[in-house]
Design a protein around this motif. Structure first.
Motif, PDB file in Angstrom:
ATOM      1  N   ALA A  61       0.833  -1.206   0.000  1.00 48.03           N
ATOM      2  CA  ALA A  61       0.000   0.000   0.000  1.00 48.03           C
ATOM      3  C   ALA A  61       0.870   1.260   0.000  1.00 48.03           C
ATOM      4  CB  ALA A  61      -0.914  -0.002   1.226  1.00 48.03           C
ATOM      5  N   GLY A  62       1.969   1.217   0.754  1.00 48.75           N
ATOM      6  CA  GLY A  62       2.886   2.357   0.792  1.00 48.75           C
ATOM      7  C   GLY A  62       3.506   2.629  -0.566  1.00 48.75           C
ATOM      8  N   ARG A  63       3.896   1.564  -1.268  1.00 48.51           N
ATOM      9  CA  ARG A  63       4.491   1.730  -2.599  1.00 48.51           C
ATOM     10  C   ARG A  63       3.474   2.318  -3.580  1.00 48.51           C
ATOM     11  NH1 ARG A  63       7.321  -2.975  -1.030  1.00 48.51           N
ATOM     12  NH2 ARG A  63       5.642  -4.342  -1.777  1.00 48.51           N
ATOM     13  N   LEU A  64       2.220   1.876  -3.487  1.00 49.93           N
ATOM     14  CA  LEU A  64       1.186   2.411  -4.369  1.00 49.93           C
ATOM     15  C   LEU A  64       0.914   3.889  -4.075  1.00 49.93           C
ATOM     16  CD1 LEU A  64      -1.370  -0.551  -4.366  1.00 49.93           C
ATOM     17  CD2 LEU A  64       0.031   0.217  -6.289  1.00 49.93           C
ATOM     18  N   LEU A  65       0.961   4.259  -2.806  1.00 47.82           N
ATOM     19  CA  LEU A  65       0.672   5.638  -2.416  1.00 47.82           C
ATOM     20  C   LEU A  65       1.804   6.593  -2.773  1.00 47.82           C
ATOM     21  CD1 LEU A  65      -1.089   7.748  -0.940  1.00 47.82           C
ATOM     22  CD2 LEU A  65       0.051   7.053   1.196  1.00 47.82           C
ATOM     23  N   LEU A  66       3.052   6.111  -2.779  1.00 46.56           N
ATOM     24  CA  LEU A  66       4.212   6.998  -2.856  1.00 46.56           C
ATOM     25  C   LEU A  66       4.190   7.897  -4.097  1.00 46.56           C
ATOM     26  CD1 LEU A  66       6.817   7.971  -1.627  1.00 46.56           C
ATOM     27  CD2 LEU A  66       8.002   6.058  -2.723  1.00 46.56           C
ATOM     28  N   ALA A  67       3.948   7.316  -5.276  1.00 45.60           N
ATOM     29  CA  ALA A  67       3.954   8.124  -6.503  1.00 45.60           C
ATOM     30  C   ALA A  67       2.865   9.189  -6.451  1.00 45.60           C
ATOM     31  CB  ALA A  67       3.779   7.227  -7.723  1.00 45.60           C
ATOM     32  N   GLU A  68       1.681   8.811  -5.964  1.00 47.07           N
ATOM     33  CA  GLU A  68       0.582   9.769  -5.864  1.00 47.07           C
ATOM     34  C   GLU A  68       0.901  10.860  -4.847  1.00 47.07           C
ATOM     35  OE1 GLU A  68      -2.083   9.918  -7.730  1.00 47.07           O
ATOM     36  OE2 GLU A  68      -1.474   8.146  -8.866  1.00 47.07           O
ATOM     37  N   ALA A  69       1.510  10.463  -3.728  1.00 46.75           N
ATOM     38  CA  ALA A  69       1.844  11.442  -2.692  1.00 46.75           C
ATOM     39  C   ALA A  69       2.854  12.456  -3.199  1.00 46.75           C
ATOM     40  CB  ALA A  69       2.396  10.715  -1.462  1.00 46.75           C
ATOM     41  N   ARG A  70       3.869  11.969  -3.933  1.00 45.84           N
ATOM     42  CA  ARG A  70       4.863  12.897  -4.499  1.00 45.84           C
ATOM     43  C   ARG A  70       4.190  13.887  -5.445  1.00 45.84           C
ATOM     44  NH1 ARG A  70       9.824  11.026  -3.067  1.00 45.84           N
ATOM     45  NH2 ARG A  70      10.216   8.765  -3.170  1.00 45.84           N
ATOM     46  N   ASP A  71       3.308  13.382  -6.289  1.00 49.37           N
ATOM     47  CA  ASP A  71       2.621  14.241  -7.252  1.00 49.37           C
ATOM     48  C   ASP A  71       1.780  15.296  -6.539  1.00 49.37           C
ATOM     49  OD1 ASP A  71       1.823  14.803 -10.073  1.00 49.37           O
ATOM     50  OD2 ASP A  71      -0.151  14.251  -9.314  1.00 49.37           O
ATOM     51  N   ILE A  72       1.068  14.904  -5.488  1.00 52.51           N
ATOM     52  CA  ILE A  72       0.231  15.847  -4.740  1.00 52.51           C
ATOM     53  C   ILE A  72       1.089  16.933  -4.099  1.00 52.51           C
ATOM     54  CG2 ILE A  72      -1.222  16.080  -2.683  1.00 52.51           C
ATOM     55  CD1 ILE A  72      -2.349  13.265  -3.404  1.00 52.51           C
ATOM     56  N   VAL A  73       2.180  16.525  -3.449  1.00 54.83           N
ATOM     57  CA  VAL A  73       3.053  17.494  -2.778  1.00 54.83           C
ATOM     58  C   VAL A  73       3.657  18.464  -3.789  1.00 54.83           C
ATOM     59  CG1 VAL A  73       5.207  17.739  -1.496  1.00 54.83           C
ATOM     60  CG2 VAL A  73       3.555  15.986  -0.817  1.00 54.83           C
ATOM     61  N   GLU A  74       4.120  17.947  -4.944  1.00 54.64           N
ATOM     62  CA  GLU A  74       4.717  18.817  -5.962  1.00 54.64           C
ATOM     63  C   GLU A  74       3.696  19.799  -6.516  1.00 54.64           C
ATOM     64  OE1 GLU A  74       6.451  16.227  -8.815  1.00 54.64           O
ATOM     65  OE2 GLU A  74       8.081  15.575  -7.473  1.00 54.64           O
ATOM     66  N   ARG A  75       2.469  19.336  -6.721  1.00 52.37           N
ATOM     67  CA  ARG A  75       1.422  20.223  -7.237  1.00 52.37           C
ATOM     68  C   ARG A  75       1.085  21.323  -6.235  1.00 52.37           C
ATOM     69  NH1 ARG A  75      -1.707  18.581 -11.625  1.00 52.37           N
ATOM     70  NH2 ARG A  75      -1.041  16.611 -12.568  1.00 52.37           N
ATOM     71  N   VAL A  76       1.017  20.978  -4.958  1.00 49.87           N
ATOM     72  CA  VAL A  76       0.737  21.984  -3.933  1.00 49.87           C
ATOM     73  C   VAL A  76       1.865  22.999  -3.865  1.00 49.87           C
ATOM     74  CG1 VAL A  76       0.501  22.345  -1.441  1.00 49.87           C
ATOM     75  CG2 VAL A  76      -0.773  20.507  -2.564  1.00 49.87           C
TER      76      VAL A  76
END
Length: 313
Positions: A61-76
């Motif tokens: 679950a952590g591996r699946l979340l990581l790419a999305e989390a990076r994208d969200i943080v970069e967009r913010v």
């Protein structure tokens, strides 16, 4: 729960796979970081890390979340620049600087960067190294002028410059009769020094060098503002270290052998053209306006003749 902030914490822990190292990068203690990751896991209803006494690993679950989390943080992180462009205000480069950098150096930084990048506004924020490390990791700063030693594995650093501070004395201090001063001569005078919490590495390094050269201060006072420090020195309450200063009531003298070396560099997490240009401007300004030299350059040699009259206190 501030989801974006917690996702930012998650990405740093995922980068390090070590809660202690991640806490250093974030400029916070390890227990609060562990609590925030646990809260994120509770909020999402999944376990993000497998923890053991020897290692930390991402779960599926952590591996699946990581790419999305990076994208969200970069967009913010990109929102301020996006809104600035939309309103015609241009981009802003947010940079932390030490509180005692000096007025002429601040003015030169602003003028030099404005000339190189007129379309980008340089926003300087007065901040100690420890706070800068946290803000850089958190995305609140784009860059900073930090003092070493710095323990922040996720940051990048420009060339290191060195400043060899002298000692600030009351003008009627007997040591002011000398052209230079040995650290051991300062004992047992009190010392006013920047706070440990703002410059933890340099604070301890400075006191260690003092002890090694025979100076154990009678007491260490904390100076958070340059004017407070000058006031203590002028009153004869304490001495302080710093660059050459011309101030009524104060005498500045170099230290024999240049035993103290304060190392400074520009730090950043994400590379950009504007950040690279700021690094070049800061390197020039710190060298020309703050009397710093490249690491490895021999310090100026100071000699001390005996004063014409009077003895050491």
């Amino acid at each position: 729960m501030d989801l974006v902030r917690h996702l930012r914490y998650f990405t740093v822990v995922a980068d390090e796979l070590h809660f202690g190292n991640a806490a250093v990068r974030l400029g916070m203690a390890q227990p609060p970081l562990s609590q925030r990751i646990k809260r994120l896991e509770d909020e999402l209803g999944v376990r993000l890390f497998d923890r053991s006494s020897r290692q930390v690993r991402l779960t599926e679950a952590g591996r699946l979340l990581l790419a999305e989390a990076r994208d969200i943080v970069e967009r913010v992180d990109a929102i301020p620049a996006l809104l600035a462009r939309a309103t015609g205000g241009g981009a802003t480069l947010r940079v932390g600087v030490p509180p005692d950098l000096g007025g002429s150096a601040i003015a030169a930084l602003l003028a030099g960067f404005r000339e190189a990048h007129p379309e980008v506004r340089l926003g300087l924020i007065e901040m100690g190294t420890a706070d800068q490390v946290g803000a850089l990791t958190d995305g609140a700063l784009d860059g900073g002028v930090v003092r070493h030693p710095v323990s922040a594995p996720g940051l990048r650093f420009g060339p290191v410059l060195v400043q060899h501070p002298g000692v600030l004395l009351a003008e009627d201090d007997p040591l002011a009769a000398f052209s230079s001063v040995h650290l051991a001569d300062l004992a047992p005078r009190h010392l006013v020094l920047f706070p440990r919490e703002s410059e933890p590495g340099l604070h301890e390094e400075t006191l260690s060098e003092c002890r090694r050269h025979g100076y154990v201060p009678g007491e260490v006072h904390i100076g958070r503002h340059p004017q407070f420090t000058l006031g203590l020195v002028m009153s004869g309450t304490a001495v302080a270290f710093g660059p050459r200063a011309e101030q009524a009531g104060v005498a500045w003298r170099p230290l024999l052998g240049a035993p103290l070396a304060w190392r400074v560099s520009v730090a950043w997490q994400r590379t950009s053209q504007a950040m690279e240009e700021f690094g070049a401007v800061a390197l020039r300004v710190l060298r020309d306006n703050a009397g710093m030299v490249h690491e490895g350059t021999a310090p100026p040699r100071a000699v001390r003749p005996r004063p014409a009259s009077g003895l050491l206190a």
